[in-house]
Design a protein around this motif. Structure first.
Motif, short mmCIF file in Angstrom:
data_model
loop_
_atom_site.label_atom_id
_atom_site.label_comp_id
_atom_site.label_asym_id
_atom_site.label_seq_id
_atom_site.Cartn_x
_atom_site.Cartn_y
_atom_site.Cartn_z
N PHE A 285 0.88 -1.26 -0.05
CA PHE A 285 0.01 0.06 -0.11
C PHE A 285 1.08 1.24 -0.01
N LEU A 286 2.12 1.19 0.02
CA LEU A 286 3.27 2.25 0.07
C LEU A 286 2.95 2.94 -1.12
N THR A 287 3.04 4.07 -1.48
CA THR A 287 3.06 5.18 -2.51
C THR A 287 4.53 5.56 -2.64
N ALA A 288 4.62 6.21 -4.11
CA ALA A 288 5.99 6.78 -4.40
C ALA A 288 6.06 8.03 -3.11
N GLU A 289 5.14 8.96 -2.88
CA GLU A 289 5.16 9.77 -1.76
C GLU A 289 5.84 9.19 -0.30
N ASP A 290 5.22 7.96 -0.03
CA ASP A 290 5.82 7.28 1.19
C ASP A 290 7.29 7.03 0.92
N PHE A 291 7.64 6.47 -0.03
CA PHE A 291 8.95 6.15 -0.29
C PHE A 291 10.07 7.34 -0.27
N ALA A 292 9.49 8.64 -0.80
CA ALA A 292 10.19 9.77 -0.71
C ALA A 292 10.30 10.29 0.75
N LYS A 293 9.19 10.20 1.29
CA LYS A 293 9.30 10.40 2.86
C LYS A 293 10.42 9.60 3.47
N ALA A 294 10.19 8.45 3.47
CA ALA A 294 11.21 7.46 4.13
C ALA A 294 12.54 7.84 3.85
N LYS B 259 18.32 -0.60 1.51
CA LYS B 259 17.99 -2.00 0.90
C LYS B 259 16.48 -2.39 1.09
N LEU B 260 16.21 -2.07 2.49
CA LEU B 260 14.58 -2.56 2.63
C LEU B 260 13.64 -1.67 1.63
N LEU B 261 13.92 -0.35 1.62
CA LEU B 261 13.09 0.36 0.81
C LEU B 261 13.12 -0.33 -0.50
N ALA B 262 14.07 -0.52 -1.25
CA ALA B 262 14.47 -1.04 -2.57
C ALA B 262 13.69 -2.33 -2.78
N LEU B 263 13.80 -3.23 -1.93
CA LEU B 263 12.96 -4.57 -2.00
C LEU B 263 11.54 -4.35 -1.97
N ILE B 264 10.84 -3.37 -1.30
CA ILE B 264 9.45 -2.89 -1.14
C ILE B 264 9.22 -2.37 -2.40
#
Length: 246
Positions: A110-119, A193-198
């Motif tokens: 359910f994570l979005t591009a916005e979530d990834f950018a924030k993280a 690495k975790l972000l990339a996997l998701i």
């Protein structure tokens, strides 16, 4: 009708409670940041003088800390910082690793591009921060990072359990990274690495496995640090070493 005497008594009681809470907060932080090492004797008059209060609110604060397990009363000795709940901290870290990893895995889809950018923005702040100078801020950012990853978990009860266990960790200590600062940059790299996997849509079970291992690695490093501190060669110091993860 409330008399002037009753009002005065209530006012004094309220002031006492406020001072007790202030004393509680101060002593608790001294313990969790290791300003007061495990085994440290808590002298009421000394603490009262430090806080510029009477011994009454200090005594009340110490009683509360004793009820919570941070302080132990010893006969003929008095109150001391507890020295036997490090295992409780380890257990809490293991529970956090399991619950947080599961929540992250369920949230991933359910994570979005916005979530990834924030993280990533949070992770960058962590990368740039001098953890030796401000380990508590690093821990705060670390929690923000992980909150983004599991925020969209559809299991609300699971998310609440994660936060409850975070509170348990804070009960024992302010920041793990205060004692293992060398773990900080490793953690930041693992975040990426975790972000990339998701992002690439890795299987939920694999995301959960990686997220859990990430958390457990911090626990392992802390355990290793304590094991080194408790080496037989330093037997005299061992008696003073904490069993309290503060």
């Amino acid at each position: 009708m409330t008399s002037a005497k009753d009002q005065t008594q209530k006012s004094e009681q309220s002031a006492s409670e406020s001072k007790s809470q202030q004393a509680y907060n101060w002593i608790s932080r001294q313990i969790r940041t290791r300003e007061y090492e495990p085994g440290h004797r808590l002298v009421l008059s000394t603490i009262a003088e430090e806080l510029n209060v009477s011994v009454v609110p200090v005594r009340e604060a110490i009683r509360q800390l004793e009820a919570e397990g941070l302080v132990t009363y010893e006969r003929n000795v008095g109150a001391r910082v507890t020295t036997h709940n490090r295992e409780a901290y380890y257990e809490s870290m293991d529970i956090v690793a399991t619950l947080e990893a599961r929540a992250t895995a369920q949230s991933a889809a359910f994570l979005t591009a916005e979530d990834f950018a924030k993280a990533r923005a949070i992770n960058q702040k962590m990368r740039e921060l001098d953890v030796h100078h401000d380990p508590d801020e690093f821990t705060k950012l670390n929690k923000e990072f992980h909150s983004v990853l599991f925020a969209k978990c559809p299991n609300e009860r699971l998310v609440n359990l994660v936060y409850e266990q975070w509170d348990q960790l804070e009960y024992h200590r302010v920041s793990t990274f205060r004692y293992v600062p060398e773990r900080a940059l490793e953690s930041v790299a693992e975040h990426e690495k975790l972000l990339a996997l998701i992002e690439i849509g890795a299987e939920e079970a694999y995301v959960e496995k990686v997220a859990r291992e990430h958390r457990l690695q911090t626990s392992r490093r802390y355990r290793e640090k304590n094991s080194q501190a408790e080496s037989p060669a330093d037997s005299n110091a061992k008696a003073e070493i904490t069993d309290t993860a503060v």
